[in-house]
Design a protein around this motif. Structure first.
Motif, PDB file in Angstrom:
ATOM      1  N   ILE A 177       0.835  -1.195   0.000  1.00 56.24           N
ATOM      2  CA  ILE A 177       0.000   0.000   0.000  1.00 56.24           C
ATOM      3  C   ILE A 177       0.877   1.255   0.000  1.00 56.24           C
ATOM      4  CG2 ILE A 177      -1.672   1.333   1.345  1.00 56.24           C
ATOM      5  CD1 ILE A 177      -2.869  -1.321   2.277  1.00 56.24           C
ATOM      6  N   ALA A 178       1.928   1.241   0.824  1.00 58.00           N
ATOM      7  CA  ALA A 178       2.847   2.382   0.873  1.00 58.00           C
ATOM      8  C   ALA A 178       3.592   2.545  -0.447  1.00 58.00           C
ATOM      9  CB  ALA A 178       3.830   2.198   2.025  1.00 58.00           C
ATOM     10  N   VAL A 179       3.941   1.439  -1.081  1.00 55.62           N
ATOM     11  CA  VAL A 179       4.651   1.485  -2.360  1.00 55.62           C
ATOM     12  C   VAL A 179       3.802   2.190  -3.422  1.00 55.62           C
ATOM     13  CG1 VAL A 179       5.445   0.057  -4.296  1.00 55.62           C
ATOM     14  CG2 VAL A 179       6.142  -0.509  -1.956  1.00 55.62           C
ATOM     15  N   VAL A 180       2.554   1.783  -3.532  1.00 59.65           N
ATOM     16  CA  VAL A 180       1.685   2.371  -4.558  1.00 59.65           C
ATOM     17  C   VAL A 180       1.367   3.822  -4.230  1.00 59.65           C
ATOM     18  CG1 VAL A 180      -0.503   2.136  -5.785  1.00 59.65           C
ATOM     19  CG2 VAL A 180       0.719   0.097  -5.041  1.00 59.65           C
ATOM     20  N   ARG A 181       1.173   4.107  -2.946  1.00 59.35           N
ATOM     21  CA  ARG A 181       0.900   5.492  -2.549  1.00 59.35           C
ATOM     22  C   ARG A 181       2.094   6.388  -2.891  1.00 59.35           C
ATOM     23  NH1 ARG A 181      -3.732   7.825  -1.720  1.00 59.35           N
ATOM     24  NH2 ARG A 181      -4.388   6.177  -0.279  1.00 59.35           N
ATOM     25  N   ALA A 182       3.305   5.888  -2.686  1.00 59.28           N
ATOM     26  CA  ALA A 182       4.499   6.674  -3.008  1.00 59.28           C
ATOM     27  C   ALA A 182       4.592   6.929  -4.510  1.00 59.28           C
ATOM     28  CB  ALA A 182       5.747   5.948  -2.513  1.00 59.28           C
ATOM     29  N   ALA A 183       4.241   5.910  -5.313  1.00 62.26           N
ATOM     30  CA  ALA A 183       4.241   6.097  -6.765  1.00 62.26           C
ATOM     31  C   ALA A 183       3.206   7.134  -7.168  1.00 62.26           C
ATOM     32  CB  ALA A 183       3.978   4.766  -7.467  1.00 62.26           C
ATOM     33  N   GLN A 184       2.054   7.094  -6.534  1.00 64.12           N
ATOM     34  CA  GLN A 184       0.996   8.062  -6.824  1.00 64.12           C
ATOM     35  C   GLN A 184       1.472   9.490  -6.552  1.00 64.12           C
ATOM     36  OE1 GLN A 184      -2.123   8.331  -3.936  1.00 64.12           O
ATOM     37  NE2 GLN A 184      -3.715   8.689  -5.478  1.00 64.12           N
TER      38      GLN A 184
ATOM     39  N   ALA B 165       7.177   2.354  -9.429  1.00 62.47           N
ATOM     40  CA  ALA B 165       6.927   1.192  -8.571  1.00 62.47           C
ATOM     41  C   ALA B 165       6.423   0.039  -9.413  1.00 62.47           C
ATOM     42  CB  ALA B 165       5.905   1.542  -7.490  1.00 62.47           C
ATOM     43  N   LEU B 166       6.673  -1.166  -8.930  1.00 63.10           N
ATOM     44  CA  LEU B 166       6.099  -2.351  -9.550  1.00 63.10           C
ATOM     45  C   LEU B 166       4.799  -2.659  -8.812  1.00 63.10           C
ATOM     46  CD1 LEU B 166       9.348  -4.447 -10.099  1.00 63.10           C
ATOM     47  CD2 LEU B 166       7.869  -3.477 -11.880  1.00 63.10           C
TER      48      LEU B 166
ATOM     49  N   ILE C 229      -4.687  -6.753  -8.904  1.00 56.91           N
ATOM     50  CA  ILE C 229      -5.076  -6.229  -7.591  1.00 56.91           C
ATOM     51  C   ILE C 229      -5.091  -4.706  -7.579  1.00 56.91           C
ATOM     52  CG2 ILE C 229      -4.538  -6.296  -5.128  1.00 56.91           C
ATOM     53  CD1 ILE C 229      -2.996  -8.914  -5.727  1.00 56.91           C
ATOM     54  N   GLY C 230      -4.109  -4.086  -8.233  1.00 57.83           N
ATOM     55  CA  GLY C 230      -4.020  -2.627  -8.230  1.00 57.83           C
ATOM     56  C   GLY C 230      -4.754  -1.947  -9.363  1.00 57.83           C
ATOM     57  N   ASN C 231      -5.639  -2.658 -10.037  1.00 56.28           N
ATOM     58  CA  ASN C 231      -6.286  -2.091 -11.218  1.00 56.28           C
ATOM     59  C   ASN C 231      -7.117  -0.845 -10.928  1.00 56.28           C
ATOM     60  OD1 ASN C 231      -5.151  -3.979 -12.869  1.00 56.28           O
ATOM     61  ND2 ASN C 231      -7.033  -5.110 -13.297  1.00 56.28           N
ATOM     62  N   LEU C 232      -7.676  -0.746  -9.704  1.00 53.60           N
ATOM     63  CA  LEU C 232      -8.476   0.441  -9.383  1.00 53.60           C
ATOM     64  C   LEU C 232      -7.635   1.709  -9.449  1.00 53.60           C
ATOM     65  CD1 LEU C 232     -10.703  -0.809  -6.412  1.00 53.60           C
ATOM     66  CD2 LEU C 232     -11.419  -0.321  -8.761  1.00 53.60           C
ATOM     67  N   TRP C 233      -6.365   1.627  -9.082  1.00 45.21           N
ATOM     68  CA  TRP C 233      -5.469   2.780  -9.159  1.00 45.21           C
ATOM     69  C   TRP C 233      -5.269   3.198 -10.609  1.00 45.21           C
ATOM     70  CZ3 TRP C 233      -2.933   4.874  -4.716  1.00 45.21           C
ATOM     71  CH2 TRP C 233      -3.198   4.195  -3.520  1.00 45.21           C
TER      72      TRP C 233
END
Length: 294
Positions: free
Chosen positions: A225-232, A238-239, A244-248
């Motif tokens: 969760i922190a990884v994707v938030r940091a990419a956002q 980020a990989l 699973i992350g399709n909503l993003w």
């Protein structure tokens, strides 16, 4: 006093509902029968009593004086009877299932779909717990778990959902600043690394044939969760696990940087011993929902 064999509690109930709504059709909808059946039951009641309960002939359904008095007398009795039956009616048996789901899978993929099961199984309570993303074990306090395994447990049932697949992603601004020439990233390309998969970027680079810059900045985080938030937030690339992350991706807060994906050497499994009928219904729903979701 002899009991009239034509007396019908069903007829009295139909009469009360029709009188309350002033409509045979609306009464039929509440009673789950046809309007003609309501009319027939009330006609039989009128024949039994020898009285007309509704005034016929007008466009509106109105009670006669006898019908109004009968409605006033019978309605409290019907309500009391319903209350008495409710006290004796056996409540449906409830069951409870505890499932442990790794945090990112739970928040982004599992919980958004859980209503599909609970809406059709209202007597089954689902308790969702989240735990350490890196532990390859089935928690002892869970009936079922969805976790990443290289090799699933051999001492209980394990059903493969799908392999962990990750796509390189970043913010839209990060994507616009990226420069790739001759199979090499020439622009500044800071990366975000999940500590559980420290070599994932190297593996992706080799599989994709894309050379990463030398001496790039690395941000290491311990949760997906922190990884994707940091990419956002534009901190780096980020990989991101898919689907699973399709909503993003769908909301556009992160975008794919390259088409090539990395398929890791771990997969999501549904793990847990065989159980009762409720547990097996839940297991079947999970397999139907998540094995075919991708």
């Amino acid at each position: 006093m002899p009991v009239n064999p034509r007396f019908s509690l069903r007829g009295l109930r139909s009469f009360c509902v029709a009188a309350r709504y002033g409509s045979f059709r609306t009464a039929a909808e509440e009673l789950h029968i046809t309007a003609s059946a309501v009319s027939h039951q009330i006609k039989n009641l009128e024949e039994m009593l020898g009285e007309q309960l509704f005034e016929r002939g007008g466009r509106e359904l109105k009670l006669s004086s006898v019908g109004a008095q009968l409605y006033e007398d019978v309605t409290p009795l019907i309500e009391q009877l319903d209350a008495m039956v409710a006290r004796y009616k056996k409540a449906p048996e409830r069951s409870s299932i505890r499932i442990s789901v790794q945090p990112f899978f739970a928040s982004e993929y599992f919980i958004p779909r859980l209503h599909d099961f609970t809406a059709t199984h209202p007597t089954i309570d689902i308790k969702v717990g989240t735990s350490d993303e890196s532990a390859e074990r089935h928690p002892g306090d869970a009936d079922l778990s969805i976790r990443l395994f290289r090799t699933p447990p051999a001492d209980m049932r394990s059903d493969l959902l799908f392999p962990l697949t990750m796509a390189p992603a970043g913010s839209p601004e990060f994507q616009r600043s990226m420069v790739v020439k001759g199979g090499k990233i020439c622009s500044d390309f800071p990366i975000i690394v999940h500590e559980t998969y420290p070599n994932a970027w190297k593996q992706w680079s080799e599989a994709a044939g894309i050379e990463l810059p030398d001496n790039q900045k690395v941000t290491r985080l311990d949760s997906m969760i922190a990884v994707v938030r940091a990419a956002q937030r534009g901190i780096g690339a980020a990989l991101v696990p898919i689907p699973i992350g399709n909503l993003w991706f769908e909301e556009g807060s992160v975008v794919r940087l390259f088409d090539k994906e990395l398929v890791a050497n771990v997969s999501y499994y549904l793990v847990g011993p065989e159980g009762d009928a409720s547990l097996e219904r839940f297991r079947s729903w999970i397999l139907q929902t998540f094995v075919t979701a991708r």
